[in-house]
Design a protein around this motif. Structure first.
Motif, PDB file in Angstrom:
ATOM      1  N   ARG A 208      45.062  51.773  39.168  1.00 12.76           N
ATOM      2  CA  ARG A 208      45.658  50.429  39.263  1.00 12.76           C
ATOM      3  C   ARG A 208      44.816  49.465  40.091  1.00 12.76           C
ATOM      4  NH1 ARG A 208      51.739  50.847  40.343  1.00 12.76           N
ATOM      5  NH2 ARG A 208      51.578  51.726  38.240  1.00 12.76           N
ATOM      6  N   PRO A 209      44.229  49.867  41.236  1.00  9.04           N
ATOM      7  CA  PRO A 209      43.349  48.921  41.945  1.00  9.04           C
ATOM      8  C   PRO A 209      42.162  48.469  41.101  1.00  9.04           C
ATOM      9  CG  PRO A 209      43.957  50.745  43.379  1.00  9.04           C
ATOM     10  CD  PRO A 209      44.436  51.102  42.011  1.00  9.04           C
ATOM     11  N   THR A 210      41.629  49.373  40.286  1.00 10.59           N
ATOM     12  CA  THR A 210      40.532  48.995  39.394  1.00 10.59           C
ATOM     13  C   THR A 210      41.017  48.036  38.318  1.00 10.59           C
ATOM     14  OG1 THR A 210      39.512  51.151  39.770  1.00 10.59           O
ATOM     15  CG2 THR A 210      38.708  49.884  37.902  1.00 10.59           C
ATOM     16  N   GLY A 215      41.031  42.673  36.086  1.00 12.87           N
ATOM     17  CA  GLY A 215      41.784  41.462  35.791  1.00 12.87           C
ATOM     18  C   GLY A 215      41.216  40.243  36.486  1.00 12.87           C
ATOM     19  N   THR A 216      40.810  40.416  37.741  1.00 17.44           N
ATOM     20  CA  THR A 216      40.224  39.300  38.489  1.00 17.44           C
ATOM     21  C   THR A 216      38.902  38.862  37.882  1.00 17.44           C
ATOM     22  OG1 THR A 216      41.232  40.160  40.516  1.00 17.44           O
ATOM     23  CG2 THR A 216      39.485  38.532  40.764  1.00 17.44           C
ATOM     24  N   LEU A 217      38.023  39.825  37.621  1.00 16.13           N
ATOM     25  CA  LEU A 217      36.705  39.500  37.063  1.00 16.13           C
ATOM     26  C   LEU A 217      36.824  38.842  35.689  1.00 16.13           C
ATOM     27  CD1 LEU A 217      34.706  42.726  38.020  1.00 16.13           C
ATOM     28  CD2 LEU A 217      34.632  40.499  39.154  1.00 16.13           C
ATOM     29  N   SER A 218      37.691  39.384  34.850  1.00 16.85           N
ATOM     30  CA  SER A 218      37.837  38.817  33.507  1.00 16.85           C
ATOM     31  C   SER A 218      38.507  37.448  33.547  1.00 16.85           C
ATOM     32  CB  SER A 218      38.633  39.772  32.618  1.00 16.85           C
ATOM     33  OG  SER A 218      39.907  40.051  33.164  1.00 16.85           O
ATOM     34  N   ALA A 219      39.425  37.226  34.496  1.00 15.88           N
ATOM     35  CA  ALA A 219      40.075  35.915  34.614  1.00 15.88           C
ATOM     36  C   ALA A 219      39.079  34.855  35.052  1.00 15.88           C
ATOM     37  CB  ALA A 219      41.237  35.993  35.601  1.00 15.88           C
ATOM     38  N   ILE A 220      38.223  35.189  36.014  1.00 17.95           N
ATOM     39  CA  ILE A 220      37.207  34.239  36.468  1.00 17.95           C
ATOM     40  C   ILE A 220      36.232  33.938  35.344  1.00 17.95           C
ATOM     41  CG2 ILE A 220      35.273  33.942  38.066  1.00 17.95           C
ATOM     42  CD1 ILE A 220      36.871  35.526  40.123  1.00 17.95           C
ATOM     43  N   ALA A 221      35.821  34.976  34.609  1.00 16.91           N
ATOM     44  CA  ALA A 221      34.905  34.772  33.485  1.00 16.91           C
ATOM     45  C   ALA A 221      35.551  33.919  32.398  1.00 16.91           C
ATOM     46  CB  ALA A 221      34.467  36.119  32.922  1.00 16.91           C
ATOM     47  N   LEU A 278      42.619  32.301  42.009  1.00 21.14           N
ATOM     48  CA  LEU A 278      42.789  33.550  41.264  1.00 21.14           C
ATOM     49  C   LEU A 278      42.302  34.742  42.079  1.00 21.14           C
ATOM     50  CD1 LEU A 278      41.619  32.495  37.672  1.00 21.14           C
ATOM     51  CD2 LEU A 278      43.951  32.997  38.405  1.00 21.14           C
ATOM     52  N   SER A 279      41.181  34.556  42.766  1.00 21.61           N
ATOM     53  CA  SER A 279      40.628  35.645  43.579  1.00 21.61           C
ATOM     54  C   SER A 279      41.552  35.992  44.741  1.00 21.61           C
ATOM     55  CB  SER A 279      39.248  35.247  44.110  1.00 21.61           C
ATOM     56  OG  SER A 279      38.355  34.963  43.049  1.00 21.61           O
ATOM     57  N   VAL A 280      42.116  34.967  45.378  1.00 20.14           N
ATOM     58  CA  VAL A 280      43.020  35.202  46.508  1.00 20.14           C
ATOM     59  C   VAL A 280      44.283  35.912  46.043  1.00 20.14           C
ATOM     60  CG1 VAL A 280      44.462  34.069  48.239  1.00 20.14           C
ATOM     61  CG2 VAL A 280      42.126  33.280  47.869  1.00 20.14           C
ATOM     62  N   LEU A 281      44.842  35.483  44.904  1.00 23.05           N
ATOM     63  CA  LEU A 281      46.041  36.139  44.374  1.00 23.05           C
ATOM     64  C   LEU A 281      45.762  37.603  44.049  1.00 23.05           C
ATOM     65  CD1 LEU A 281      47.479  33.387  41.983  1.00 23.05           C
ATOM     66  CD2 LEU A 281      48.430  34.148  44.168  1.00 23.05           C
ATOM     67  N   ALA A 282      44.589  37.874  43.471  1.00 22.06           N
ATOM     68  CA  ALA A 282      44.236  39.256  43.154  1.00 22.06           C
ATOM     69  C   ALA A 282      44.081  40.082  44.425  1.00 22.06           C
ATOM     70  CB  ALA A 282      42.947  39.283  42.341  1.00 22.06           C
ATOM     71  N   LEU A 283      43.498  39.487  45.467  1.00 19.76           N
ATOM     72  CA  LEU A 283      43.332  40.206  46.731  1.00 19.76           C
ATOM     73  C   LEU A 283      44.678  40.535  47.353  1.00 19.76           C
ATOM     74  CD1 LEU A 283      41.441  41.277  48.929  1.00 19.76           C
ATOM     75  CD2 LEU A 283      41.449  38.984  49.952  1.00 19.76           C
ATOM     76  N   VAL A 284      45.609  39.575  47.321  1.00 19.58           N
ATOM     77  CA  VAL A 284      46.949  39.810  47.859  1.00 19.58           C
ATOM     78  C   VAL A 284      47.655  40.902  47.063  1.00 19.58           C
ATOM     79  CG1 VAL A 284      49.221  38.782  48.185  1.00 19.58           C
ATOM     80  CG2 VAL A 284      47.165  37.486  48.803  1.00 19.58           C
ATOM     81  N   ALA A 285      47.531  40.846  45.725  1.00 17.29           N
ATOM     82  CA  ALA A 285      48.176  41.855  44.879  1.00 17.29           C
ATOM     83  C   ALA A 285      47.594  43.235  45.149  1.00 17.29           C
ATOM     84  CB  ALA A 285      48.000  41.490  43.406  1.00 17.29           C
ATOM     85  N   ARG A 286      46.283  43.302  45.357  1.00 13.41           N
ATOM     86  CA  ARG A 286      45.647  44.603  45.622  1.00 13.41           C
ATOM     87  C   ARG A 286      46.113  45.169  46.960  1.00 13.41           C
ATOM     88  NH1 ARG A 286      39.336  46.276  44.787  1.00 13.41           N
ATOM     89  NH2 ARG A 286      39.541  48.436  45.497  1.00 13.41           N
TER      90      ARG A 286
END
Length: 294
Positions: A208-210, A215-221, A278-286
């Protein structure tokens, strides 16, 4: 003596820091400054405060591009989170010749996006292979306008993005799958769990962390998509430019002798803040995932 040599590590880092500052931080700071001016390609411009951002609030083209980009993220990200994981699960097994399959799936990643776009343009054209097959099988009465209809063009660009990204994220998942304890699978097998159940109950929670990382990398792309839309549409972004992404619109506004550099910089700043969010939200979720012990 050691205290006098505190600068030695910085000497080794200096070239990389200089290149980073020149190629990334310098342009980023310059964009931040230009966003508050009316600068054009051939002029320095004057400070206008928040005028560019007020202009953005009433720019229908910008909001259309924003909507297309948001739709792109909503469609592409879930596909690039789930499909590469399934693909990695299939090629994770240690079988003779499995490395060849991994190489085949990864090959689109190393291909140029321009080349990939041209290949898919030929495939999706009115006389292309896809339409020929659909007509031959009588699934459609006439060729579909994949490259001339704005909705189908955007969906085709999403398909190209997903196809090209499958191998890249597959490799990331392969690294994560190698860390899944075999003991958990063996215990689940003893309890009577089948392959699908073991995948959902053991593999997915472990990686799940991966999945969040992918999700973060693909969203930014996806938020920065440009080449797919440009190449598939031959630089038109569909009828009336209705399939524009934010990056496409930024380029259009800032390009040329009369380009509005200040306004394009304001849009770039908005895009930067959005991707940062998006990156911050992904970091919080992780962190929440790791904190819950999932």
């Amino acid at each position: 003596m050691i205290g006098r040599r505190w600068y030695v590590p910085w000497l080794f880092l200096a070239p990389a820091l200089a290149i980073t500052g020149l190629m990334i931080w310098g342009p980023l700071a310059n964009t931040g400054v230009l966003a508050f001016t009316d600068a054009r390609a051939l002029g320095g411009g004057q400070f206008t405060g928040l005028e560019n951002f007020r202009k953005l609030a009433g720019d229908t083209e910008f909001f259309r591009a924003l909507g297309n980009t948001a739709l792109y993220i909503v469609v592409v990200v879930p596909a690039l989170v789930a499909l590469p994981l399934l693909l990695a699960q299939l090629v994770h097994a240690k079988l003779p010749g499995i490395g060849a399959f991994r190489a085949v799936f990864y090959s689109p990643v190393i291909a140029s996006m321009v080349v990939v776009g041209l290949i898919w343009s030929w495939l999706l054209s009115s006389e292309g292979l896809v339409n020929a097959v659909l007509v031959k099988l009588r699934l459609v009465a006439e060729p579909l306008p994949f490259l001339t209809d704005s909705t189908l063009l955007l969906l085709s660009a999403m398909l190209v993005t997903i196809w090209k990204g499958l191998g890249y994220y597959m490799v990331i998942y392969l690294a994560a799958l190698s860390n899944v304890p075999n003991d958990l699978h063996e215990a689940a097998k003893v309890d009577g769990a089948g392959p699908v159940r073991r995948f959902l109950s053991v593999t997915v929670p472990t990686v799940r962390p991966t999945m969040l990382l992918v999700g973060t990398l693909s969203a930014i792309a996806a938020a920065k998509v440009f080449a797919e839309v440009y190449v598939l549409s031959s630089g038109t972004a569909g009828p009336g430019g209705q399939a524009k992404s934010i990056v496409y619109y930024i380029r259009e506004v800032g390009l040329g002798v009369g380009g509005e550099i200040g306004y394009a910089s304001a849009m770039s700043l908005v895009l930067f803040v959005g991707t940062l969010g998006l990156s911050v939200l992904a970091l919080v979720a992780r962190r929440r995932t790791e904190g819950s012990g999932a």
